[in-house]
Scaffold this motif. Structure first.
Motif, PDB file in Angstrom:
ATOM      1  N   ARG A 185     -36.381  24.285  33.865  1.00  0.00           N
ATOM      2  CA  ARG A 185     -37.562  25.151  33.967  1.00  0.00           C
ATOM      3  C   ARG A 185     -37.235  26.611  33.688  1.00  0.00           C
ATOM      4  NH1 ARG A 185     -38.842  21.423  38.105  1.00  0.00           N
ATOM      5  NH2 ARG A 185     -37.847  22.704  39.715  1.00  0.00           N
ATOM      6  N   THR A 186     -35.978  27.009  33.875  1.00  0.00           N
ATOM      7  CA  THR A 186     -35.594  28.389  33.548  1.00  0.00           C
ATOM      8  C   THR A 186     -35.414  28.579  32.040  1.00  0.00           C
ATOM      9  OG1 THR A 186     -33.190  28.047  33.662  1.00  0.00           O
ATOM     10  CG2 THR A 186     -34.342  28.528  35.747  1.00  0.00           C
ATOM     11  N   GLY A 187     -35.481  27.483  31.286  1.00  0.00           N
ATOM     12  CA  GLY A 187     -35.297  27.574  29.838  1.00  0.00           C
ATOM     13  C   GLY A 187     -33.852  27.435  29.400  1.00  0.00           C
ATOM     14  N   CYS A 188     -32.971  27.072  30.324  1.00  0.00           N
ATOM     15  CA  CYS A 188     -31.547  26.956  29.991  1.00  0.00           C
ATOM     16  C   CYS A 188     -31.236  25.616  29.323  1.00  0.00           C
ATOM     17  CB  CYS A 188     -30.692  27.108  31.249  1.00  0.00           C
ATOM     18  SG  CYS A 188     -30.667  28.797  31.882  1.00  0.00           S
ATOM     19  N   THR A 189     -30.233  25.644  28.472  1.00  0.00           N
ATOM     20  CA  THR A 189     -29.734  24.430  27.831  1.00  0.00           C
ATOM     21  C   THR A 189     -28.217  24.383  27.971  1.00  0.00           C
ATOM     22  OG1 THR A 189     -29.590  25.577  25.694  1.00  0.00           O
ATOM     23  CG2 THR A 189     -31.603  24.324  26.137  1.00  0.00           C
ATOM     24  N   PHE A 190     -27.648  23.209  27.667  1.00  0.00           N
ATOM     25  CA  PHE A 190     -26.200  23.030  27.704  1.00  0.00           C
ATOM     26  C   PHE A 190     -25.724  22.593  26.316  1.00  0.00           C
ATOM     27  CE2 PHE A 190     -27.582  22.277  32.091  1.00  0.00           C
ATOM     28  CZ  PHE A 190     -26.762  23.179  32.762  1.00  0.00           C
ATOM     29  N   ILE A 191     -24.817  23.370  25.756  1.00  0.00           N
ATOM     30  CA  ILE A 191     -24.212  23.048  24.471  1.00  0.00           C
ATOM     31  C   ILE A 191     -22.881  22.372  24.781  1.00  0.00           C
ATOM     32  CG2 ILE A 191     -23.596  23.934  22.203  1.00  0.00           C
ATOM     33  CD1 ILE A 191     -26.489  24.503  23.063  1.00  0.00           C
ATOM     34  N   VAL A 192     -22.734  21.113  24.377  1.00  0.00           N
ATOM     35  CA  VAL A 192     -21.634  20.283  24.878  1.00  0.00           C
ATOM     36  C   VAL A 192     -20.626  19.968  23.772  1.00  0.00           C
ATOM     37  CG1 VAL A 192     -21.028  18.157  26.091  1.00  0.00           C
ATOM     38  CG2 VAL A 192     -23.252  19.254  26.518  1.00  0.00           C
ATOM     39  N   ALA A 193     -19.381  20.343  24.030  1.00  0.00           N
ATOM     40  CA  ALA A 193     -18.277  20.037  23.113  1.00  0.00           C
ATOM     41  C   ALA A 193     -17.513  18.821  23.609  1.00  0.00           C
ATOM     42  CB  ALA A 193     -17.334  21.235  23.015  1.00  0.00           C
ATOM     43  N   GLY A 194     -16.913  18.074  22.702  1.00  0.00           N
ATOM     44  CA  GLY A 194     -16.088  16.941  23.084  1.00  0.00           C
ATOM     45  C   GLY A 194     -14.847  17.384  23.844  1.00  0.00           C
TER      46      GLY A 194
ATOM     47  N   GLU B 289     -30.450  30.610  37.271  1.00  0.00           N
ATOM     48  CA  GLU B 289     -31.333  31.616  37.874  1.00  0.00           C
ATOM     49  C   GLU B 289     -30.916  33.024  37.473  1.00  0.00           C
ATOM     50  OE1 GLU B 289     -31.270  30.978  42.069  1.00  0.00           O
ATOM     51  OE2 GLU B 289     -32.179  28.990  41.960  1.00  0.00           O
ATOM     52  N   LEU B 290     -29.603  33.247  37.368  1.00  0.00           N
ATOM     53  CA  LEU B 290     -29.098  34.563  36.972  1.00  0.00           C
ATOM     54  C   LEU B 290     -29.378  34.857  35.507  1.00  0.00           C
ATOM     55  CD1 LEU B 290     -25.552  35.096  38.566  1.00  0.00           C
ATOM     56  CD2 LEU B 290     -27.721  36.101  39.249  1.00  0.00           C
ATOM     57  N   PHE B 291     -29.243  33.827  34.663  1.00  0.00           N
ATOM     58  CA  PHE B 291     -29.350  34.019  33.211  1.00  0.00           C
ATOM     59  C   PHE B 291     -30.387  33.069  32.625  1.00  0.00           C
ATOM     60  CE2 PHE B 291     -24.796  34.410  34.537  1.00  0.00           C
ATOM     61  CZ  PHE B 291     -24.729  35.796  34.522  1.00  0.00           C
ATOM     62  N   PRO B 292     -31.655  33.243  32.986  1.00  0.00           N
ATOM     63  CA  PRO B 292     -32.687  32.324  32.482  1.00  0.00           C
ATOM     64  C   PRO B 292     -32.774  32.350  30.964  1.00  0.00           C
ATOM     65  CG  PRO B 292     -33.669  34.287  33.479  1.00  0.00           C
ATOM     66  CD  PRO B 292     -32.222  34.322  33.817  1.00  0.00           C
ATOM     67  N   GLY B 293     -33.025  31.177  30.399  1.00  0.00           N
ATOM     68  CA  GLY B 293     -33.160  31.079  28.952  1.00  0.00           C
ATOM     69  C   GLY B 293     -31.849  31.015  28.207  1.00  0.00           C
ATOM     70  N   SER B 294     -30.735  30.998  28.930  1.00  0.00           N
ATOM     71  CA  SER B 294     -29.427  31.023  28.280  1.00  0.00           C
ATOM     72  C   SER B 294     -28.988  29.630  27.838  1.00  0.00           C
ATOM     73  CB  SER B 294     -28.367  31.598  29.227  1.00  0.00           C
ATOM     74  OG  SER B 294     -28.643  32.948  29.520  1.00  0.00           O
ATOM     75  N   ALA B 295     -28.060  29.623  26.897  1.00  0.00           N
ATOM     76  CA  ALA B 295     -27.400  28.387  26.484  1.00  0.00           C
ATOM     77  C   ALA B 295     -25.988  28.418  27.053  1.00  0.00           C
ATOM     78  CB  ALA B 295     -27.362  28.281  24.964  1.00  0.00           C
ATOM     79  N   PHE B 296     -25.670  27.472  27.923  1.00  0.00           N
ATOM     80  CA  PHE B 296     -24.341  27.407  28.534  1.00  0.00           C
ATOM     81  C   PHE B 296     -23.460  26.461  27.731  1.00  0.00           C
ATOM     82  CE2 PHE B 296     -27.028  28.678  32.119  1.00  0.00           C
ATOM     83  CZ  PHE B 296     -26.326  29.778  32.568  1.00  0.00           C
ATOM     84  N   VAL B 297     -22.285  26.925  27.377  1.00  0.00           N
ATOM     85  CA  VAL B 297     -21.357  26.149  26.562  1.00  0.00           C
ATOM     86  C   VAL B 297     -20.371  25.451  27.491  1.00  0.00           C
ATOM     87  CG1 VAL B 297     -19.757  26.214  24.623  1.00  0.00           C
ATOM     88  CG2 VAL B 297     -21.591  27.924  24.786  1.00  0.00           C
ATOM     89  N   ILE B 298     -20.347  24.132  27.453  1.00  0.00           N
ATOM     90  CA  ILE B 298     -19.505  23.366  28.368  1.00  0.00           C
ATOM     91  C   ILE B 298     -18.802  22.248  27.612  1.00  0.00           C
ATOM     92  CG2 ILE B 298     -20.959  23.862  30.375  1.00  0.00           C
ATOM     93  CD1 ILE B 298     -22.186  21.073  30.077  1.00  0.00           C
TER      94      ILE B 298
ATOM     95  N   LEU C  55     -33.841  14.622  30.973  1.00  0.00           N
ATOM     96  CA  LEU C  55     -32.946  15.771  30.797  1.00  0.00           C
ATOM     97  C   LEU C  55     -32.332  15.845  29.400  1.00  0.00           C
ATOM     98  CD1 LEU C  55     -30.967  15.491  34.168  1.00  0.00           C
ATOM     99  CD2 LEU C  55     -32.950  16.942  33.706  1.00  0.00           C
ATOM    100  N   LYS C  56     -32.592  14.871  28.571  1.00  0.00           N
ATOM    101  CA  LYS C  56     -31.873  14.789  27.298  1.00  0.00           C
ATOM    102  C   LYS C  56     -32.042  16.013  26.420  1.00  0.00           C
ATOM    103  CE  LYS C  56     -31.000   9.908  26.498  1.00  0.00           C
ATOM    104  NZ  LYS C  56     -31.252   8.718  25.654  1.00  0.00           N
ATOM    105  N   ASP C  57     -33.239  16.610  26.421  1.00  0.00           N
ATOM    106  CA  ASP C  57     -33.455  17.761  25.536  1.00  0.00           C
ATOM    107  C   ASP C  57     -32.750  19.019  26.022  1.00  0.00           C
ATOM    108  OD1 ASP C  57     -35.107  17.978  27.719  1.00  0.00           O
ATOM    109  OD2 ASP C  57     -36.832  18.728  26.612  1.00  0.00           O
ATOM    110  N   MET C  58     -32.166  18.955  27.224  1.00  0.00           N
ATOM    111  CA  MET C  58     -31.379  20.086  27.729  1.00  0.00           C
ATOM    112  C   MET C  58     -29.969  20.102  27.151  1.00  0.00           C
ATOM    113  SD  MET C  58     -31.972  20.414  31.811  1.00  0.00           S
ATOM    114  CE  MET C  58     -30.840  21.788  31.899  1.00  0.00           C
ATOM    115  N   PHE C  59     -29.494  18.963  26.689  1.00  0.00           N
ATOM    116  CA  PHE C  59     -28.101  18.814  26.271  1.00  0.00           C
ATOM    117  C   PHE C  59     -28.021  18.700  24.747  1.00  0.00           C
ATOM    118  CE2 PHE C  59     -28.219  17.582  30.661  1.00  0.00           C
ATOM    119  CZ  PHE C  59     -27.005  18.003  31.185  1.00  0.00           C
ATOM    120  N   VAL C  60     -27.261  19.608  24.147  1.00  0.00           N
ATOM    121  CA  VAL C  60     -27.121  19.666  22.689  1.00  0.00           C
ATOM    122  C   VAL C  60     -25.647  19.455  22.335  1.00  0.00           C
ATOM    123  CG1 VAL C  60     -27.436  21.072  20.625  1.00  0.00           C
ATOM    124  CG2 VAL C  60     -29.059  21.272  22.542  1.00  0.00           C
TER     125      VAL C  60
END
Length: 391
Positions: free
Chosen positions: A336-345, A297-306, A364-369
């Motif tokens: 719905r905010t447009g956020c995605t998750f970029i996932v490292a091993g 909600e704070l950072f809509p459209g962002s890609a979060f690196v996890i 949810l699969k298209d949210m996780f890269v």
């Protein structure tokens, strides 16, 4: 001459790096027209809202104000506008929140004292930046001007306040007279400790330390959240790898002052960790949201690196009171905010795991890269670093 002076001031405002959100009620709409009529308005105006009806104001403030036209209401509008500007602004840009509420000449009877013929029209103005708050109440002589003239005076006064907040000189006359009264005018400066205190208390939603000289390659933020105790090479290389996967965006780190399982960070702790980013010239955001659905909600459209260890918790119903449906609903809200998750091993229960090792729900699969292991793998953790240092 006045028109030329005003245009020059507006051009200077648009040339400044400050980006603004304006909430205006009961007057000063001409100021918005002046800002929008000069080329470059998109450099300055992120959003303008006119909560003119009572219900609109109630929904904006999320409460019924004690007085719709008051300095307190203008201050609250400015703070809301400031928080909104933080969310909408380009990475690293200084932001401005503007609140204005007025009771100018009208064809319908006024409530309260204003209905008396010898009393005056009034407006309240408030501006908020990262380091200062400026507030002023102006009372106009009743009956001296038409509504159009009162609108002009309030708009000029507001425009001068915006110029002041953008550190731009304004030489045009606001057309106040000796019978008008400028009262309760004050300017309060915030130091860093005060602003961090406001962040921890929830008055402001986040604070950006734009230490990086890198230019944004797009509006999207690529955010690596963490505690950064300490910041290490793994964090830097992970964000670099994620940025190469995303292709565009503004890479930055995010430290939450509020932890779901621990006490909030103290101001000295926050400043100590921020200093790590200053030393290496990397942008860091301090927020007050530990949960990803709130970060979205704070950072809509962002890609979060996890890491994969965080990803597996995100899709585990255990962390949603055991409810699979609640997990889907919460993460769908993030989607719905447009956020995605970029996932490292990462190591999970002692074994190195990547995104493909987990059963991500189809919806949810298209949210996780995934970040392929050959692009990034570093098993060192902050915990291990602290142990090696005897901390």
């Amino acid at each position: 001459m006045t028109d030329a002076c005003i245009r020059a001031v507006v051009e200077s405002i648009h040339s400044s790096p400050t980006q603004a959100v304006l909430y205006l009620s009961g007057g000063a709409s001409l100021a918005l027209g002046l800002l929008m009529s000069v080329p470059g308005a998109s450099n300055t105006v992120l959003e303008a809202v006119l909560p003119y009806s009572r219900m609109s104001m109630i929904q904006l403030l999320a409460k019924i104000p004690a007085k719709y036209c008051s300095q307190q209401t203008a201050d609250e509008m400015a703070l809301l506008a400031y928080n909104r500007a933080l969310k909408l602004s380009s990475p690293g840009s200084p932001v401005l929140g503007v609140g204005f509420t007025g009771s100018l000449a009208t064809t319908r009877p006024k409530q309260g004292d204003h209905s008396l013929p010898f009393l005056m029209c009034r407006f309240h103005l408030s501006t908020r930046t990262s380091d200062r708050h400026w507030a002023s109440t102006v009372t106009l002589s009743k009956g001296l001007r038409s509504r159009d003239q009162e609108e002009k005076v309030s708009s000029y006064f507001l425009l001068k306040a915006i110029a002041n907040a953008c550190k731009v000189s304004s030489t045009f006359d606001s057309e106040l007279t000796e019978s008008d009264v400028v009262a309760d005018e004050c300017e309060r400066f915030f130091d860093e400790d005060k602003e961090l205190e406001q962040l921890i208390n929830g008055q402001i939603c986040f604070k950006v330390y734009p230490f990086s000289s890198d230019k944004s390659n797009g509006d999207r933020k690529i955010i690596l959240p963490g505690s950064f105790n300490p910041l290490h090479d793994g964090h830097l290389k992970l964000l670099e790898a994620a940025t190469s996967i995303c292709g565009d965006g503004y890479p930055c780190f995010e430290l939450s002052a509020i932890n779901a399982d621990k006490p909030p960070l103290s101001i000295p702790q926050i400043k100590e960790r921020v200093m790590q980013f200053e030393k290496i010239g990397k942008t860091v955001i301090i927020s007050n949201q530990p949960y990803f659905y709130k970060k979205a909600e704070l950072f809509p459209g962002s890609a979060f690196v996890i890491g994969a260890d965080t990803a597996v918790r995100l899709i585990n119903p255990k962390y949603y009171d055991g409810s699979y449906d609640r997990m889907i609903e919460t993460l769908s809200g993030c989607k719905r905010t447009g956020c995605t998750f970029i996932v490292a091993g990462r190591k999970v229960d002692g074994t190195f795991k990547v995104l493909e090792d987990f059963d991500v729900p189809e919806v949810l699969k298209d949210m996780f890269v995934p970040i392929p292991a050959e692009r990034f793998r570093m098993d060192i953790s902050s915990t291990e670093i602290r142990r090696s240092c005897g901390l």
